[in-house]
Scaffold this active site. Structure first.
Site, short mmCIF file in Angstrom:
data_model
loop_
_atom_site.label_atom_id
_atom_site.label_comp_id
_atom_site.label_asym_id
_atom_site.label_seq_id
_atom_site.Cartn_x
_atom_site.Cartn_y
_atom_site.Cartn_z
CB CYS A 132 13.44 24.67 65.61
SG CYS A 132 13.98 26.34 65.89
CE1 TYR B 281 19.37 25.13 73.71
CE2 TYR B 281 21.42 26.28 74.18
CZ TYR B 281 20.08 26.05 74.45
OH TYR B 281 19.45 26.73 75.46
CD GLU C 71 19.13 20.41 69.49
OE1 GLU C 71 18.32 20.75 70.35
OE2 GLU C 71 19.20 20.97 68.38
CG HIS D 262 0.85 6.26 89.28
ND1 HIS D 262 2.20 6.30 89.51
CD2 HIS D 262 0.50 4.95 89.34
CE1 HIS D 262 2.64 5.08 89.72
NE2 HIS D 262 1.63 4.24 89.62
CD GLU E 59 3.84 9.16 89.29
OE1 GLU E 59 2.99 9.25 90.18
OE2 GLU E 59 4.00 8.13 88.59
P1 NDP Z 1 26.57 27.29 71.31
O1 NDP Z 1 27.05 28.64 71.59
O2 NDP Z 1 25.48 26.68 72.12
O3 NDP Z 1 27.78 26.28 71.31
C1 NDP Z 1 28.96 26.52 70.59
C2 NDP Z 1 29.98 25.49 71.00
O4 NDP Z 1 31.12 25.58 70.17
C3 NDP Z 1 30.45 25.68 72.43
O5 NDP Z 1 30.60 24.41 72.99
C4 NDP Z 1 31.79 26.39 72.25
O6 NDP Z 1 32.68 26.11 73.29
C5 NDP Z 1 32.27 25.75 70.97
N1 NDP Z 1 33.20 26.59 70.22
C6 NDP Z 1 33.04 27.90 69.90
N2 NDP Z 1 34.10 28.34 69.18
C7 NDP Z 1 34.93 27.29 69.05
C8 NDP Z 1 36.20 27.11 68.43
N3 NDP Z 1 36.79 28.12 67.78
N4 NDP Z 1 36.79 25.91 68.50
C9 NDP Z 1 36.19 24.89 69.15
N5 NDP Z 1 34.99 24.99 69.76
C10 NDP Z 1 34.37 26.18 69.71
O7 NDP Z 1 26.19 27.35 69.76
P2 NDP Z 1 25.40 26.37 68.81
O8 NDP Z 1 26.02 26.58 67.49
O9 NDP Z 1 25.31 25.00 69.36
O10 NDP Z 1 23.93 26.99 68.83
C11 NDP Z 1 23.74 28.39 68.61
C12 NDP Z 1 22.54 28.86 69.37
O11 NDP Z 1 21.37 28.43 68.69
C13 NDP Z 1 22.41 28.30 70.78
O12 NDP Z 1 23.10 29.06 71.71
C14 NDP Z 1 20.93 28.37 71.01
O13 NDP Z 1 20.61 29.64 71.50
C15 NDP Z 1 20.35 28.18 69.63
N6 NDP Z 1 19.85 26.81 69.44
C16 NDP Z 1 18.83 26.37 70.20
C17 NDP Z 1 18.33 25.09 70.07
C18 NDP Z 1 17.21 24.64 70.93
O14 NDP Z 1 16.53 25.47 71.51
N7 NDP Z 1 16.98 23.33 71.07
C19 NDP Z 1 18.88 24.17 69.09
C20 NDP Z 1 19.97 24.72 68.34
C21 NDP Z 1 20.43 25.99 68.52
P3 NDP Z 1 32.69 26.93 74.68
O15 NDP Z 1 31.67 26.27 75.57
O16 NDP Z 1 34.07 26.74 75.15
O17 NDP Z 1 32.37 28.34 74.35
#
Ligand code: NDP
Length: 451
Positions: free
Chosen positions: A48, A177, A181, A435, A440
């Site tokens: 983060c 996420y 980002e 405002h 708002e």
């Molecule tokens: P996420 O689980 O959010 O996203 C993983 C992504 O990778 C999904 O789109 C998933 O697809 C895809 N994926 C998974 N496996 C494969 C694969 N083998 N091949 C291709 N695509 C794949 O994980 P992140 O790594 O982005 O983040 C981990 C966690 O960290 C988040 O869930 C969140 O809880 C936390 N986080 C929070 C943040 C914040 O609060 N701002 C910032 C960063 C992280 P599919 O949708 O099909 O499963």
């Protein structure tokens, strides 16, 4: 091997572990915490905090571009990636030492080294053995990378924070996420960014209108999307990494970043020796008091894969320390956890998406509006923000609030209190707006949209 006795031994000095250790020590417990990497954990060291600093850095390009509309003339601004990374490192060092000081001041023994369970009441750290009344596992998660040929050529977010130079052509894999980002970060800093996601649209699980608004804002910033594909093979080419996708298309990039999820970091932790059972992907199963399958062993944070957010881990660690040593029974509560994605444009959300509400509730009303952020008008930027309230039509309670646009996370933090408190749409309506602000809009949404 020398044995030392503690009331609580915490494995992992990240958000959840440090909070639990400090609060437990404050309640009078004798506490040790061990850490194999750096105190602060994912959030402070490689999550983060550095991410938000990189987001800030990347937003300057937009600010420079918009400044012209407000009468400014700027000579072409130059960006230095090494200068940014060095500044980020200094800030992380500062926070790391604050975390260490906090532990010292609380009277917690910090033991640098990898902690492993050797029995249900024993943790080994190198040549030390800690005998513990209670043990807390707070080791977090680690990036997960698909098992494809050439995967070792790719980086994850861990390495992205320490790249020596800024890559020109970047492929981000994933639609969650971290993927959105970092796509925004690299694009804002001037890299050419493509995002490959295996399904139809980014941010699965978020409200559908949110997903569309973020996608459109990212596309407007030059990010290209490749949907319904995933990389099948990575190969080193003369001038970069050649990626072959699952549809047999090929393209070359300077950097491929896998943002394909994170997995609980439970391997080689001695869980079997202590009798702690795990579920899918090595996740430690716990109850509402963060108790594992072993009476005196607890787990909080990402290693339990409940809601993987820093403030949630803090709450879980704090609640546990209060329950164990403060004489206050505090189960954890994962209802209505607000969250934000620091994409560009950013999103923040609390409560149910429209789709979830329609599944769970008998009657739903949706109030929705798009707006042009005032700052964008004179700047000549055409992007629109989005605000949405989801209301339980039977009770009039606002059960979901979603914002896409500048300052969305700052806005939704306050509205999360209202949603958590169970306030009604009427309560929102009788609140006077501030405002001129974007926020708002949320108290002036009058007309429910037709189904
Ligand atoms: P996420 O689980 O959010 O996203 C993983 C992504 O990778 C999904 O789109 C998933 O697809 C895809 N994926 C998974 N496996 C494969 C694969 N083998 N091949 C291709 N695509 C794949 O994980 P992140 O790594 O982005 O983040 C981990 C966690 O960290 C988040 O869930 C969140 O809880 C936390 N986080 C929070 C943040 C914040 O609060 N701002 C910032 C960063 C992280 P599919 O949708 O099909 O499963």
């Amino acid at each position: 091997m020398a044995s030392e006795r503690y009331d609580l031994v915490v494995i992992g000095a990240g958000s959840g572990g440090v909070r639990a250790a400090r609060i437990a020590a404050g309640h009078g417990a004798r506490v040790a915490i061990c850490e194999e990497s750096r105190v602060g954990g994912t959030c402070v060291i490689r999550g983060c905090v550095p991410k938000k600093l990189l987001v800030y850095a990347s937003q300057f390009s937009e600010a420079f571009a918009d400044a012209a509309g407000y009468g400014w003339t700027l000579d072409s601004p130059q960006f230095s990636w090494p200068a940014l990374i060095a500044a980020k490192d200094r800030e992380i060092d500062r926070l790391n030492s604050i975390y260490i000081k906090l532990l010292e001041n609380a009277g917690v023994d910090l033991i640098m080294g990898r902690g492993r369970l050797v029995a249900a009441d024993r943790v080994a750290v190198d040549d030390r053995e800690l005998v513990a009344e209670k043990i807390l596992i707070a080791v977090g998660g680690r990036p997960q990378v698909p098992d494809i040929p050439g995967a070792e050529l790719a980086i994850t977010s861990d390495e992205a924070f320490d790249l020596e130079s800024q890559p020109d052509r970047v492929l981000i894999v994933g639609g969650g996420y971290i993927a959105v980002e970092f796509a925004g970060i690299f694009a804002g800093l001037g890299s050419r960014v493509e995002l490959a996601y295996r399904r139809e649209r980014i941010l699965r699980g978020f409200d559908e209108d949110v997903r569309k608004a973020v996608e459109s804002g990212m596309a407007g910033r030059g990010i290209a999307f490749r949907y319904h594909v995933a990389p099948a093979r990575l190969e080193q080419a003369d001038r970069g990494i050649e990626v072959t996708f699952s549809d047999d298309s090929r393209a070359e990039f300077d950097c491929v970043m896998m943002a394909t999820g994170r997995a609980p970091y439970t391997w080689d932790l001695g869980l079997e020796a202590a009798g702690v059972t795990t579920a899918e992907q090595g996740r430690i199963q716990v109850d509402h008091f963060s108790r594992t399958s072993v009476d005196n062993i607890y787990a909080v944070g990402d290693v339990t894969d409940r809601v993987n957010l820093t403030p949630v881990a803090l709450m879980e660690g704090h609640a546990l320390a209060d329950t164990l040593f403060g004489g206050i029974e505090r189960p954890v509560d994962h209802d209505n956890v607000p969250s934000a994605v620091f994409s560009q444009p950013p999103v923040a959300t609390v409560g149910l998406s429209e789709e979830q509400a329609r599944e769970e509730l008998a009657r739903v009303q949706v109030f929705w509006s798009t707006f042009t952020p005032m700052k964008y008008t004179v700047a000549g930027r055409s992007e629109k923000g989005m605000m949405k309230l989801v209301v339980d039509a039977e009770t009039d309670r606002v059960v979901g609030c979603h914002v896409v646009g500048p300052d969305a996370p700052e806005i939704v933090q306050g509205f999360a209190v209202a949603v958590r408190a169970g306030l009604t749409k009427k309560d929102f309506d009788r609140t006077i707006g501030i405002h001129p602000t974007a926020a708002e809009e949320l108290v002036t949404l009058r007309q429910a949209v037709e189904d």
